[in-house]
Design an enzyme around this catalytic site. Sequence first.
Site, PDB file in Angstrom:
ATOM      1  N   CYS A 169       0.800  -1.229   0.000  1.00 16.23           N
ATOM      2  CA  CYS A 169       0.000   0.000   0.000  1.00 16.23           C
ATOM      3  C   CYS A 169       0.832   1.277   0.000  1.00 16.23           C
ATOM      4  O   CYS A 169       0.826   2.031  -0.966  1.00 16.23           O
ATOM      5  CB  CYS A 169      -0.932   0.005   1.201  1.00 16.23           C
ATOM      6  SG  CYS A 169      -2.093  -1.359   1.165  1.00 16.23           S
TER       7      CYS A 169
HETATM    8  N1  LIG Z   1      -2.648  -6.004   1.922  1.00 17.87           N
HETATM    9  C1  LIG Z   1      -3.145  -4.991   2.586  1.00 17.87           C
HETATM   10  O1  LIG Z   1      -2.813  -4.756   3.744  1.00 17.87           O
HETATM   11  C2  LIG Z   1      -4.169  -4.065   1.960  1.00 17.87           C
HETATM   12  C3  LIG Z   1      -4.865  -3.185   2.784  1.00 17.87           C
HETATM   13  C4  LIG Z   1      -5.819  -2.353   2.243  1.00 17.87           C
HETATM   14  C5  LIG Z   1      -6.046  -2.385   0.867  1.00 17.87           C
HETATM   15  N2  LIG Z   1      -5.350  -3.243   0.054  1.00 17.87           N
HETATM   16  C6  LIG Z   1      -5.672  -3.246  -1.363  1.00 17.87           C
HETATM   17  O2  LIG Z   1      -6.465  -4.383  -1.655  1.00 17.87           O
HETATM   18  C7  LIG Z   1      -6.168  -4.877  -2.958  1.00 17.87           C
HETATM   19  C8  LIG Z   1      -5.746  -6.338  -2.866  1.00 17.87           C
HETATM   20  O3  LIG Z   1      -4.547  -6.412  -2.093  1.00 17.87           O
HETATM   21  P1  LIG Z   1      -4.033  -7.763  -1.443  1.00 17.87           P
HETATM   22  O4  LIG Z   1      -2.945  -7.377  -0.514  1.00 17.87           O
HETATM   23  O5  LIG Z   1      -5.173  -8.561  -0.941  1.00 17.87           O
HETATM   24  O6  LIG Z   1      -3.404  -8.484  -2.730  1.00 17.87           O
HETATM   25  P2  LIG Z   1      -2.991 -10.016  -2.859  1.00 17.87           P
HETATM   26  O7  LIG Z   1      -2.000 -10.094  -3.973  1.00 17.87           O
HETATM   27  O8  LIG Z   1      -2.647 -10.585  -1.525  1.00 17.87           O
HETATM   28  O9  LIG Z   1      -4.336 -10.743  -3.325  1.00 17.87           O
HETATM   29  C9  LIG Z   1      -4.951 -10.521  -4.546  1.00 17.87           C
HETATM   30  C10 LIG Z   1      -5.486 -11.847  -5.059  1.00 17.87           C
HETATM   31  O10 LIG Z   1      -6.185 -11.589  -6.283  1.00 17.87           O
HETATM   32  C11 LIG Z   1      -5.934 -12.684  -7.164  1.00 17.87           C
HETATM   33  N3  LIG Z   1      -6.239 -12.264  -8.518  1.00 17.87           N
HETATM   34  C12 LIG Z   1      -5.490 -11.512  -9.363  1.00 17.87           C
HETATM   35  N4  LIG Z   1      -6.145 -11.316 -10.515  1.00 17.87           N
HETATM   36  C13 LIG Z   1      -7.345 -11.937 -10.400  1.00 17.87           C
HETATM   37  C14 LIG Z   1      -8.461 -12.055 -11.256  1.00 17.87           C
HETATM   38  N5  LIG Z   1      -8.500 -11.494 -12.445  1.00 17.87           N
HETATM   39  N6  LIG Z   1      -9.513 -12.770 -10.799  1.00 17.87           N
HETATM   40  C15 LIG Z   1      -9.507 -13.346  -9.569  1.00 17.87           C
HETATM   41  N7  LIG Z   1      -8.470 -13.245  -8.718  1.00 17.87           N
HETATM   42  C16 LIG Z   1      -7.417 -12.544  -9.135  1.00 17.87           C
HETATM   43  C17 LIG Z   1      -4.498 -13.035  -6.889  1.00 17.87           C
HETATM   44  O11 LIG Z   1      -4.182 -14.347  -7.317  1.00 17.87           O
HETATM   45  C18 LIG Z   1      -4.407 -12.870  -5.385  1.00 17.87           C
HETATM   46  O12 LIG Z   1      -4.682 -14.075  -4.703  1.00 17.87           O
HETATM   47  C19 LIG Z   1      -5.104  -3.957  -3.506  1.00 17.87           C
HETATM   48  O13 LIG Z   1      -5.712  -2.947  -4.237  1.00 17.87           O
HETATM   49  C20 LIG Z   1      -4.479  -3.367  -2.262  1.00 17.87           C
HETATM   50  O14 LIG Z   1      -3.903  -2.111  -2.515  1.00 17.87           O
HETATM   51  C21 LIG Z   1      -4.422  -4.102   0.589  1.00 17.87           C
END
Ligand SMILES: NC(=O)c1ccc[n+]([C@@H]2O[C@H](COP(=O)([O-])OP(=O)(O)OC[C@H]3O[C@@H](n4cnc5c(N)ncnc54)[C@H](O)[C@@H]3O)[C@@H](O)[C@H]2O)c1
Length: 415
Positions: free
Chosen positions: A257
């Site tokens: 992030c």
């Molecule tokens: N990690 C954090 O602490 C956090 C906190 C707040 C917001 N976010 C936001 O949330 C979003 C997700 O982050 P995250 O950390 O969970 O990412 P992540 O990489 O851990 O998880 C994302 C998942 O989406 C899957 N994916 C990718 N393309 C796909 C598709 N087309 N269809 C289905 N699944 C698909 C991936 O395989 C993965 O498992 C981002 O925008 C991030 O900025 C993350």
Amino acid sequence: MKIGIVGLGYVGLPLAVAFAEAGHEVVGIDTDSRKLAGLGEGRSHIEDVPDAVLAPLRERLRPSGAYEDLAACEAVVICVPTPLTGSREPDLTYLTDAGTALAKVLRAGQLVVLESTTYPGTTRERLAPILEESGLAAGGDFHLAFSPERIDPGRTDYTIRTTPKLVGGLTEACSERARALYAEICDEVVVLSTPESAELAKLLENIFRSVNIAFVNELAQLCDRLEIDVWEVVDAAATKPFGFMRFDPGPGMGGHCLPIDPFYLAFKARERGFYPEFIELAGKINQAQPTFCVDRIERALNNAGRPVKGSKVLLLGVSYKAGVGDTRESPALRIARLLRELGGEILYHDPYVPELPELGLSSADLQPALAECDLAAIVTAHPSLDYAEVAANAPLVVDFRGVTRGINAKNLVRL
Ligand SMILES: NC(=O)c1ccc[n+]([C@@H]2O[C@H](COP(=O)([O-])OP(=O)(O)OC[C@H]3O[C@@H](n4cnc5c(N)ncnc54)[C@H](O)[C@@H]3O)[C@@H](O)[C@H]2O)c1
């Protein structure tokens, strides 16, 4: 309700668990077959979701690779990654891919919510047109809203339930559907007037942290010049019960992030001919912090009569923050690369990161590594490590996290 979660990562999996625990039937879609296989066997890939939490939910939380399974859901929540391209611009390909696949199975009456962090306008200008390729109208035939995730991996004092949830719908009806959905798992849902306000609120939260971390990191660099203990200064200022919020200096910013989100807003601002100075400056200072840390390591070795070249540097903690195994954008990786460029030999110990393919390394056993190294650098302060033991057993210790405050030792240097 039947709820679909697209993307079962750090954000999506805990959310899927929360809905399943609230009694809803959840289908979790992911494109990563290894994650799906693991979940199918009851194995979690996220620290905050232990396997024991998944076990009683087997009947209600179904991992799947088939978007068709979303057709039967009342609500679909998208939690896919929103990273940057090589040229540090928003990379919305995961989102557009997910939207395109969802459009093929979208049904009238469904609610779609985007949770991925992104710039203001994404839900309306980018996601809605893709979903409308289904032939259905956003805000009319189906409801669409943005609701930022506020999860903080490793945190236990605030949970999905106790952290207020923001929602902003395309229409009032969209907001109301989203509010009702999250009211199932959150004690407080805050409704905003538009998706854009909700998108920007999330960026404000993260950029606020980025700017303040940069400020305190710059202060740490100044304290180094002034020979003042930055930790004592921060501790002192933090005794003020009002008008001050504590931020700690460190080796730089990491994670999915904070190092990334500011670029999303800067991109949108530039589109309108506006150049946000705070964001750029904070990014510049935070990105330079690992270089400053390497300089501290270099000086500590120099004072001990050693060059970096040929020295063994043990990095203690390589994930971007304590208590998690996530190494995305971790400053430890930058520090390791910079030290290698200077001819240093890197080893690391991290109970949360057994392998580090980026550096071709595996986590070393702590005791032999402390004995073998010329210098141990505390980069990530995992709670399980005994730092008094580290100071007692390594020839030299550089602490970038302030966890050795209270330990007096001649071989110890703090940021
Ligand atoms: N990690 C954090 O602490 C956090 C906190 C707040 C917001 N976010 C936001 O949330 C979003 C997700 O982050 P995250 O950390 O969970 O990412 P992540 O990489 O851990 O998880 C994302 C998942 O989406 C899957 N994916 C990718 N393309 C796909 C598709 N087309 N269809 C289905 N699944 C698909 C991936 O395989 C993965 O498992 C981002 O925008 C991030 O900025 C993350």
